[in-house]
Design an enzyme around this catalytic site. Sequence first.
Site, PDB file in Angstrom:
ATOM      1  N   TRP A  40       0.956  -1.195   0.048  1.00 57.41           N
ATOM      2  CA  TRP A  40       0.008  -0.040  -0.122  1.00 57.41           C
ATOM      3  C   TRP A  40       0.796   1.287  -0.088  1.00 57.41           C
ATOM      4  CZ3 TRP A  40      -2.068   2.641   5.077  1.00 57.41           C
ATOM      5  CH2 TRP A  40      -2.795   3.786   4.687  1.00 57.41           C
ATOM      6  N   ASP A  80      -1.728  -6.613   8.591  1.00 57.24           N
ATOM      7  CA  ASP A  80      -2.614  -5.578   8.354  1.00 57.24           C
ATOM      8  C   ASP A  80      -3.872  -6.168   7.675  1.00 57.24           C
ATOM      9  OD1 ASP A  80      -3.817  -3.206   7.417  1.00 57.24           O
ATOM     10  OD2 ASP A  80      -2.452  -2.562   6.176  1.00 57.24           O
ATOM     11  N   LYS A 117     -13.807  -0.563   5.148  1.00 57.50           N
ATOM     12  CA  LYS A 117     -14.150  -1.093   3.645  1.00 57.50           C
ATOM     13  C   LYS A 117     -15.402  -2.072   4.123  1.00 57.50           C
ATOM     14  CE  LYS A 117     -10.106   0.448   2.569  1.00 57.50           C
ATOM     15  NZ  LYS A 117      -9.798   1.321   1.511  1.00 57.50           N
TER      16      LYS A 117
HETATM   17  C1  LMR Z   1      -6.330   2.592  -0.837  1.00 60.26           C
HETATM   18  O1  LMR Z   1      -5.411   2.001  -0.997  1.00 60.26           O
HETATM   19  O2  LMR Z   1      -6.837   2.920  -1.938  1.00 60.26           O
HETATM   20  C2  LMR Z   1      -7.309   2.898   0.320  1.00 60.26           C
HETATM   21  O3  LMR Z   1      -6.898   2.339   1.260  1.00 60.26           O
HETATM   22  C3  LMR Z   1      -7.854   4.156   0.608  1.00 60.26           C
HETATM   23  C4  LMR Z   1      -6.221   5.060   0.910  1.00 60.26           C
HETATM   24  O4  LMR Z   1      -6.137   5.490   2.135  1.00 60.26           O
HETATM   25  O5  LMR Z   1      -5.290   4.877   0.314  1.00 60.26           O
END
Ligand code: LMR
Length: 395
Positions: free
Chosen positions: A129, A210, A245
């Site tokens: 992420w 996570d 989510k």
């Molecule tokens: C994403 O990865 O798009 C979501 O978790 C929103 C974010 O906060 O980045």
Amino acid sequence: MFSQLTQLPPDPILGLSVKFKADANPNKIDLGAGIYKDENGHTPVLSCVKAAEKFRLDNESSKAYLGSAGSALFNEKMTALILGDHKVIRDNRIRTISTPGGTGALRTAGEFIKTCTPGATIWVSNPTWANHQGVFKAAGLAIETYPYYDYENNCLDFSGMLEALKQVPKGDAVLIHACCHNPSGMDLSKEQWQQIVDVAKQVGFLPVIDMAYQGFGQDLDSDAYGLRLMADSVEQMIICSSCSKNFGLYRERIGACSIIGKDSISADIINSVLLSVVRVNYSMPPAHGAAIVETILSSAELTTQWHGELKEMRDRINGMRQLLVEQLVANGVTRDFSFITEQNGMFSFLGIDQAQVQRLQDEFSIYIVGSSRISLAGISPDNVNYLTQSIAKVL
Ligand code: LMR
């Protein structure tokens, strides 16, 4: 002081949402941020959430402070949601606090790790992420990466992952996605989880799991399989979870940080440190999201309703995975994208390059994260033809 500042680029994910909103093209498609959308491109408030909010409105009698851990009932319900009927709960080895979203849980976990071991290192998957590295860096941790995704073959680089994790120094933290890997959608199988658990035990790293998408992969229990297996075997571990989510509570900012200690005495010590980390940061978490979740999870009727609504979201996204691949073929794309149907959760990598991602945005108003991560939730039967024709043109 402020005159020394220089303009920073927009956030790679949130910045896309801003651009998308400002785009006047009626055909525009938002495949950026991981946010559920229905067939009309709308992010609904779940009916179970509406019902819980109504209940709270009628029954809430105070807005007094709850303390740094947040609501005890929410914490108890979340622990059970994450772990099921697990031995670490029966042995009183886990402490959970409410946090401002999953990001708040991660940041708190990072601060907690730094308090335990100043200068500690956390290993994150490559890719991960886009905000993981920033969050942990801001918490004062050093970052390393381990291989995860094989970009050539659109599959997991499991042997690379395993070999890298065997080399992690004892006492370092390793972040692992519980399910619905963000950004690749590639998850570990049960057998692979077992191997990772074995390495964690051998090496002695601290697993930080996570789980931002519980319920979006297979189902609530299957998605937590790996972390429950890990909790069976290791003495200490951290779990960061999110209700953004699966309860659709994005803007309410509610998640949880759960820490497992080797026994109940050490869990109490952990808890005291965790609370002190929170106190000097945001003092206490917001309460509204937690109140909604605990109301749903305390009611058999609302829980059943939530399960149904969660399944509906999951099924719609999986349906869009199939449709996307079919329509790419129908629009003459010869490249094999069938791997998309084997992935889980909201995301997949298209595997196109940055220039192609940029063309999709500039020429077709299709918004995708630069790594070519797409949020499948932005696809609908109405826009899939335009989307796949546009992808065919840039390929
Ligand atoms: C994403 O990865 O798009 C979501 O978790 C929103 C974010 O906060 O980045």
